[in-house]
Design a protein around this motif. Structure first.
Motif, PDB file in Angstrom:
ATOM      1  N   MET A   4       0.851  -1.191   0.000  1.00  0.00           N
ATOM      2  CA  MET A   4       0.000   0.000   0.000  1.00  0.00           C
ATOM      3  C   MET A   4       0.883   1.235   0.000  1.00  0.00           C
ATOM      4  O   MET A   4       1.864   1.305   0.711  1.00  0.00           O
ATOM      5  CB  MET A   4      -0.875  -0.033   1.261  1.00  0.00           C
ATOM      6  N   ARG A  53      -3.188   8.849   4.548  1.00  0.00           N
ATOM      7  CA  ARG A  53      -4.597   9.239   4.589  1.00  0.00           C
ATOM      8  C   ARG A  53      -5.284   8.587   5.771  1.00  0.00           C
ATOM      9  O   ARG A  53      -6.018   9.226   6.522  1.00  0.00           O
ATOM     10  CB  ARG A  53      -5.270   8.837   3.278  1.00  0.00           C
ATOM     11  N   LEU A  59      -6.947  -9.090   6.236  1.00  0.00           N
ATOM     12  CA  LEU A  59      -7.130  -8.723   4.836  1.00  0.00           C
ATOM     13  C   LEU A  59      -5.839  -8.825   4.042  1.00  0.00           C
ATOM     14  O   LEU A  59      -5.831  -8.687   2.829  1.00  0.00           O
ATOM     15  CB  LEU A  59      -7.665  -7.292   4.734  1.00  0.00           C
ATOM     16  N   GLY A  60      -4.731  -9.056   4.734  1.00  0.00           N
ATOM     17  CA  GLY A  60      -3.483  -9.244   4.010  1.00  0.00           C
ATOM     18  C   GLY A  60      -2.499  -8.107   4.123  1.00  0.00           C
ATOM     19  O   GLY A  60      -1.499  -8.062   3.430  1.00  0.00           O
ATOM     20  N   ARG A  87      -4.372 -11.932   1.109  1.00  0.00           N
ATOM     21  CA  ARG A  87      -4.629 -10.772   0.264  1.00  0.00           C
ATOM     22  C   ARG A  87      -5.117 -11.186  -1.105  1.00  0.00           C
ATOM     23  O   ARG A  87      -6.032 -10.594  -1.671  1.00  0.00           O
ATOM     24  CB  ARG A  87      -3.326  -9.966   0.137  1.00  0.00           C
ATOM     25  N   GLU A 145     -14.059   3.107  -0.125  1.00  0.00           N
ATOM     26  CA  GLU A 145     -12.652   2.906   0.245  1.00  0.00           C
ATOM     27  C   GLU A 145     -12.461   1.595   0.989  1.00  0.00           C
ATOM     28  O   GLU A 145     -11.455   0.917   0.829  1.00  0.00           O
ATOM     29  CB  GLU A 145     -12.174   4.079   1.122  1.00  0.00           C
ATOM     30  N   GLU A 157     -12.579  -1.252  -1.667  1.00  0.00           N
ATOM     31  CA  GLU A 157     -11.435  -1.351  -2.579  1.00  0.00           C
ATOM     32  C   GLU A 157     -10.130  -1.650  -1.844  1.00  0.00           C
ATOM     33  O   GLU A 157      -9.070  -1.736  -2.457  1.00  0.00           O
ATOM     34  CB  GLU A 157     -11.276  -0.043  -3.352  1.00  0.00           C
ATOM     35  N   PHE A 158     -10.218  -1.809  -0.510  1.00  0.00           N
ATOM     36  CA  PHE A 158      -9.003  -1.922   0.308  1.00  0.00           C
ATOM     37  C   PHE A 158      -8.063  -3.028  -0.155  1.00  0.00           C
ATOM     38  O   PHE A 158      -6.858  -2.835  -0.279  1.00  0.00           O
ATOM     39  CB  PHE A 158      -9.383  -2.125   1.769  1.00  0.00           C
ATOM     40  N   VAL A 159      -8.625  -4.211  -0.386  1.00  0.00           N
ATOM     41  CA  VAL A 159      -7.755  -5.332  -0.772  1.00  0.00           C
ATOM     42  C   VAL A 159      -7.122  -5.061  -2.132  1.00  0.00           C
ATOM     43  O   VAL A 159      -5.957  -5.388  -2.369  1.00  0.00           O
ATOM     44  CB  VAL A 159      -8.551  -6.651  -0.781  1.00  0.00           C
ATOM     45  N   LEU A 215      -6.321  -2.254  -3.225  1.00  0.00           N
ATOM     46  CA  LEU A 215      -5.261  -1.287  -2.941  1.00  0.00           C
ATOM     47  C   LEU A 215      -4.009  -2.011  -2.481  1.00  0.00           C
ATOM     48  O   LEU A 215      -2.896  -1.730  -2.924  1.00  0.00           O
ATOM     49  CB  LEU A 215      -5.754  -0.333  -1.868  1.00  0.00           C
ATOM     50  N   LEU A 216      -4.207  -3.001  -1.602  1.00  0.00           N
ATOM     51  CA  LEU A 216      -3.067  -3.778  -1.117  1.00  0.00           C
ATOM     52  C   LEU A 216      -2.395  -4.507  -2.270  1.00  0.00           C
ATOM     53  O   LEU A 216      -1.188  -4.707  -2.279  1.00  0.00           O
ATOM     54  CB  LEU A 216      -3.515  -4.802  -0.074  1.00  0.00           C
ATOM     55  N   ARG A 274      -9.741   0.030  -9.861  1.00  0.00           N
ATOM     56  CA  ARG A 274     -10.378  -0.198  -8.565  1.00  0.00           C
ATOM     57  C   ARG A 274     -11.789   0.362  -8.568  1.00  0.00           C
ATOM     58  O   ARG A 274     -12.750  -0.292  -8.183  1.00  0.00           O
ATOM     59  CB  ARG A 274      -9.584   0.473  -7.444  1.00  0.00           C
ATOM     60  N   ARG A 305     -16.296  -6.161  -0.433  1.00  0.00           N
ATOM     61  CA  ARG A 305     -14.842  -6.195  -0.301  1.00  0.00           C
ATOM     62  C   ARG A 305     -14.323  -7.607  -0.485  1.00  0.00           C
ATOM     63  O   ARG A 305     -13.276  -7.830  -1.089  1.00  0.00           O
ATOM     64  CB  ARG A 305     -14.427  -5.655   1.072  1.00  0.00           C
TER      65      ARG A 305
END
Lengths: 421, 418, 228
Positions: free
Chosen positions: A1, A8, A316-317, C87, C107, C110-112, C114-115, C123, C159
């Motif tokens: 990330m 943020r 979540l990883g 992930r 947000e 879309e977190f995963v 993003l990772l 996304r 998600r």
């Protein structure tokens, strides 16, 4: 990330508890504000002390005979050749703008008497035109003029305290006695100027006369005790001193004179400044550590409250490393918030005091002196270069240090906590 | 019933503090640091004041001086004490508060040897009496102070170096005498002293009282000043006043050191004003720390406070509960402060802070300071600082305490309190 | 079987406690779950269903035995490897605390991605598509505290599937919801299972979930009691 996304999240996390964040940042702001203001006032006071000290004494740089410091008193003189060479070097330096001015002096001690009293004095013989604008005494004349006058009787300038003691005023005659060889010489002088420096020692014991008159008295025309060199501000002292020493060394065969910076000529003053600075840093340093502990507390609380969230992120990883980074960023942002506010207000206050000065006379006595230099109650804030940078580095380090323990704790969260009831 | 309730309050408050030991510990540590620093500064400043005053008065000044009323500041040799100075000095010794009384004459003159000369302040002293008032004689490096009637002088190392003289050499003293003539005479160098103060070591000459009176054309009864040692510098003002009332109307001035060396006492006053600023800063930061911590603690436990209110606890009692917790926090901070501070202060007061790597010492208002700076045990000021800390913490905590007291039990059942 | 199983475990054992107080939460479990199954692991509390889910989801490591997810033996992976697995190949839906409070619904979803490093345009596109599919349109910019319980769980589902995982693990997702919302949620998940073929594994003691499951694995004291 990406770091931007971590930032943020960190920023938004800070504002989940606005009051807590604000209070912690406020404490940091106060700490930084205090640091900047006290550094500014401290540097300002020191710079003023240096200026007063060099103007009262022998300038930012002094050229004097090599063994002048071994005794108390004034019995070593620069040889004519040395004096001439030094004058040449200094004239060049003045032309190049490195030096504001220079003044040759002859020092002697003696006895001054009036009709009603007499006392021992320190006599300074100087060239009025060269003393004006650089030395302190001409600036502090309260009555009359500094060594002007076209009377046949040579002029003298004395301190207000001495004038009172001798019971004399402008126009009065006094007799100055000093040793010339094995004899005592006396000279009639007319008081043409009275000065007041605020320092008892100076105002009661110093007599200023013309160089040529004093040289005539001690029957040693051309005798010079030292050449005082004045600069604009003290920062370039070391550089200029080295340049003068180098050039003089080349210009003179035989034994070179001493070329001393004010730090060497007035070690007491230089040392006082070092000690005062150290004390200031120590004090503010402890305050900032106190404040950093507040940051530690706040971030630690924030981390402990969000254990479920951290385990979610791990589930979540997200990597533990990324979580550590996120917490550290949070701490740094909190620090930056406080520091930014403190820096802005501190800087503004510093600029204000730099322009208008801060009057500390309610806290300070008017006749206070340190290391032989009178302290002015009106302090103009001044910051030596590098102060702000070091301050920022120091507080950044503190913010970082405060974040390490919570960040490591956060990263060690067990991902299975997410599934716990 | 009341007593039991108060004790329970104390117990609950104390235990609540330790529900989150880390947070309590960190807050206590922060406040302790501030307190330790405050104590450190208090101790150092008191120590410096003490040393400056001792130094300033012990070496030469004495605690009190008596002069003819016009003598100061010009120190004219004509302004002698109205009555027999030596007899007066002897009489003053009868007082319990006066430990020593030394008669002196003084004038400015020129001291020369060969073709070198130096302006000096000449003091004629009674060696025996002087030793009971000032410590100058203890600074002798070689030789002795002039004995009674001895035609000799004691001078400082710098003066000796300037004139190029040693023990046994001769010097000439020239000064304006009281009969208008120029007094001059030859004296042997009997002793050399070193005080570390340039002005003393370089510009002072000590003669025997009678010999000096002869040089200055003064009679044996004519004395310029009597320097007095009182029981302590702090007693100077009261002792001076009592002497002054005895000698009222005789045309003398009795001045304590506070008047003679105002720079010394103004330094004391000045450093006291700085202390208030210091207090304000440290306590402001401590208050913020407490406020933050207690707000966190209170908000975590709103549900609990709602339960207490539901059980019938009055708002004022809840406030008291929180205040007890805060006071306990402050007390814990003080304990930590003592734990950290005691060894630190013991070192500062005992061995002192050695600044000799930074400086050889500097002068404040003409009094030499350092290079070793020693603190003082200012118990009263420590106690005041400690009490102020507790007070400040409690005041800062009133806001969170008020919030806690406003926990509405009705919101409990609605599930609105966390 | 033509396609490899989504999950396979072999003699799985996980022990908690120490000394006299050792308890095997999972005691010798071997099973296979095929791709596309809508499976439920059920049992009373203490039966080990949550532990089993944690192990399959690479949130925890077993003391004995091996696990394969999508043919990858996860028991031999390092911590970083397990993180990557979660992930890239797994989706999670928890009973509560599913969403990150400071992020909006979009947000969060879309977190995963993003990772994984997917760029912003992709996304947005993928998340909005999923939002349309499961009826979250219009709620993109709301924060979790501005959403109802059912909506929050739907965002969690979004998600979980937007990254197109091999397997979605759901730990009591309906436990905190009323019956109507819970039923609607299960509808959504069943639709996704049918349309996308994603394997769903639930850990639950909710009979409504158990009803809908195509495969029901009952656990008692850490061992399989029945399996159909």
């Amino acid at each position: 990330m990406s770091t931007a996304h971590l930032m943020r999240m960190s920023w938004r996390n800070l504002w989940r508890h606005p009051r807590r964040t604000a209070l912690t940042a406020l404490a940091f702001a106060i700490g930084v504000f205090l640091l900047i203001v006290s550094l500014g006032l401290g540097d300002g006071m020191h710079e003023k002390m240096i200026e007063t000290g060099v103007r009262l004494g022998s300038g930012h740089v002094v050229v004097e005979p090599a063994d002048a410091r071994k005794t108390f008193g004034d019995l070593h003189y620069l040889s004519a050749a040395t004096a001439a060479a030094a004058e040449g070097v200094l004239a060049q330096a003045e032309i190049h703008g490195q030096v504001r001015g220079s003044a040759p002096r002859l020092l002697a001690s003696g006895l001054i008497s009036s009709a009603s009293n007499s006392t021992g004095v320190q006599i300074i013989g100087g060239v009025p035109a060269r003393e004006r604008g650089v030395a302190l005494l001409p600036d502090r004349i309260t009555r009359g003029e500094f060594l002007a006058g076209d009377d046949r009787t040579p002029p003298a300038a004395i301190g207000a305290g001495l004038a009172d003691k001798l019971g004399v005023d402008i126009g009065s005659k006094v007799v100055l006695m000093t040793q010339a060889g094995t004899e005592i010489q006396s000279q009639l002088l007319r008081v043409r100027g009275i000065f007041s420096t605020g320092m008892g020692e100076v105002d009661r014991r110093v007599v200023a006369v013309r160089l040529e008159d004093l040289q005539a008295m001690i029957q040693n025309p051309g005798a010079i005790s030292h050449l005082a060199v004045f600069l604009d501000g003290s920062e370039r002292t070391a550089v200029v001193r080295d340049a003068i020493a180098h050039q003089l060394g080349e210009a003179i065969a035989g034994q070179a004179p001493s070329v001393l910076s004010w730090r060497q000529a007035m070690p007491e003053l230089a040392q006082f400044i070092v000690v005062d600075d150290a004390g200031n840093y120590l004090f503010n340093g402890v305050l900032l550590i106190m404040v950093s502990l507040g940051v530690l507390n706040t971030i630690l609380m924030a981390v402990l409250e969000r254990r479920r969230e951290f385990s979610l992120l791990l589930a979540l990883g997200m990597r533990p490393r990324e979580i550590t980074t996120m917490v550290i960023i949070e701490s740094m942002l909190l620090t930056a918030l406080g520091v930014g506010t403190g820096l802005a207000t501190g800087w503004a206050t510093h600029r204000y005091f730099a322009a208008y000065g801060l009057d500390l006379s309610s806290l300070m006595d008017q006749s206070f002196s340190v290391a032989g230099v009178p302290i002015d109650a009106l302090v103009y804030s001044y910051l030596y270069p590098g102060r702000i940078e070091w301050t920022l580095a120091f507080v950044a380090l503190l913010g970082l240090a405060a974040s390490i323990y919570p960040a490591v704790r956060a990263a060690r969260t067990d991902p299975t906590e997410a599934t716990r009831g | 019933m009341r007593r039991g309730f108060d004790l329970t309050l104390l117990r609950i408050g104390w235990r609540n503090l330790w529900r989150n030991p880390r947070r309590t510990a960190i807050t206590a540590l922060a406040m302790a640091l501030g307190t330790v620093m405050l104590s450190f500064v208090l101790s150092i400043m008191a120590g410096m004041q003490r040393d400056m005053i001792n130094q300033g008065t012990e070496l030469l000044l004495g605690h009190i001086q008596i002069h003819q009323k016009d003598y100061r500041p010009d120190r004219s040799i004509f302004d002698v004490l109205p009555e027999d100075g030596r007899a007066l000095a002897a009489r003053l010794l009868d007082r319990d508060a006066v430990l020593g009384a030394a008669p002196r004459v003084s004038a400015y003159g020129l001291m020369s040897s060969g073709n070198k000369s130096l302006g000096v302040e000449i003091f004629g002293t009674d060696r025996g009496a002087e030793a009971r008032v000032t410590s100058l004689e203890r600074k002798l490096q070689a030789g002795h102070f002039p004995a009674r009637g001895e035609r000799a002088v004691a001078l400082g190392t710098l003066a000796a170096a300037t004139l190029g003289v040693e023990l046994g050499d001769e010097i000439v003293l020239i000064t304006q005498a009281a009969d208008g003539s120029l007094g001059n005479d030859l004296y042997a160098v009997a002793g050399v002293f070193r005080t570390g103060l340039d002005i003393v070591d370089g510009a002072m000459a000590i003669l025997d009282l009678e010999v000096a009176q002869e040089l200055l054309a003064l009679s044996p009864r004519q004395i310029h000043e009597i320097a007095i040692r009182a029981t302590s510098p702090a007693d100077a003002i009261s002792v001076a006043e009592s002497i002054e009332s005895e000698l009222a109307g005789t045309g003398v001035e009795v001045a304590p050191w506070q008047e003679l060396a105002p720079e010394l006492s103004s330094w004391v006053a000045m450093s006291d004003s700085w202390l208030w600023i210091l207090y304000a800063i440290v306590f402001a930061l401590a208050a913020i720390s407490v406020l933050n911590t207690m707000l966190m603690a209170v908000f975590e436990r709103m549900r609990e406070f709602g339960v207490l209110a539901a059980l019938g606890m009055k708002p004022i009692a809840i406030v008291a509960l929180v205040v007890v917790e805060i006071a306990a926090l402050a007390v814990v901070s003080l304990i930590v402060a003592i734990a950290i501070g005691a060894p630190l202060l013991r070192h500062v007061v005992g061995a002192g802070i050695d600044l000799s790597s930074l400086t050889g010492g500097f002068s404040l208002s003409g009094v030499a300071v350092g290079p070793i700076i020693r603190g003082d045990w200012v118990w009263r000021q420590f106690a005041v600082a400690g009490l102020l800390l507790i007070l400040c913490a409690v005041v800062a905590g009133l806001h969170p305490a008020a919030r806690a007291a406003r926990a509405d039990p009705a919101r409990l059942t609605r599930g609105e309190l966390r | 079987m033509s396609t490899p199983p989504a999950v396979k475990t072999e003699s799985l054992r996980k022990i908690y406690g120490s000394g006299d107080q050792r308890v095997a939460a999972v005691d010798g479990i071997s099973l296979e779950i095929a791709t596309g199954e809508f499976a439920a692991i059920a049992g009373p509390s203490g039966s080990g269903k949550t532990t089993l889910l944690n192990l399959i989801g690479a949130l925890d490591t077993p003391d004995e035995g091996r696990i394969w997810v999508d043919e990858v033996e996860i028991t031999s992976l390092s911590r970083a490897g397990r993180a990557n697995l979660r992930r890239d190949r797994l989706g999670f839906i928890f009973q509560s605390y599913n969403l990150i409070p400071v992020l909006s619904a979009l947000e969060n979803a879309e977190f995963v991605l993003l990772l994984q490093g997917v760029d912003a345009e992709d996304r947005q596109r993928r998340v909005r598509a999923v939002f349309r599919k499961i009826g979250l349109e219009g709620l993109e910019n709301r924060r979790p505290h501005q959403l109802s319980g059912g909506q929050q769980q739907r965002v969690a589902i979004a998600r979980a599937i937007v990254a197109e995982p091999a397997l979605v693990l759901a730990d009591e997702p309906t436990a905190n919801l009323d019956s109507a919302t819970g039923a609607a949620l299960l509808d959504v998940m069943q639709d996704l299972n049918r349309d996308l073929g994603t394997t769903f594994i639930f850990s639950t003691h909710d009979p409504r979930v158990m009803e809908r499951a195509s495969r029901l694995i009952r656990l008692v004291d850490g061992a399989i009691d029945s399996d159909q």
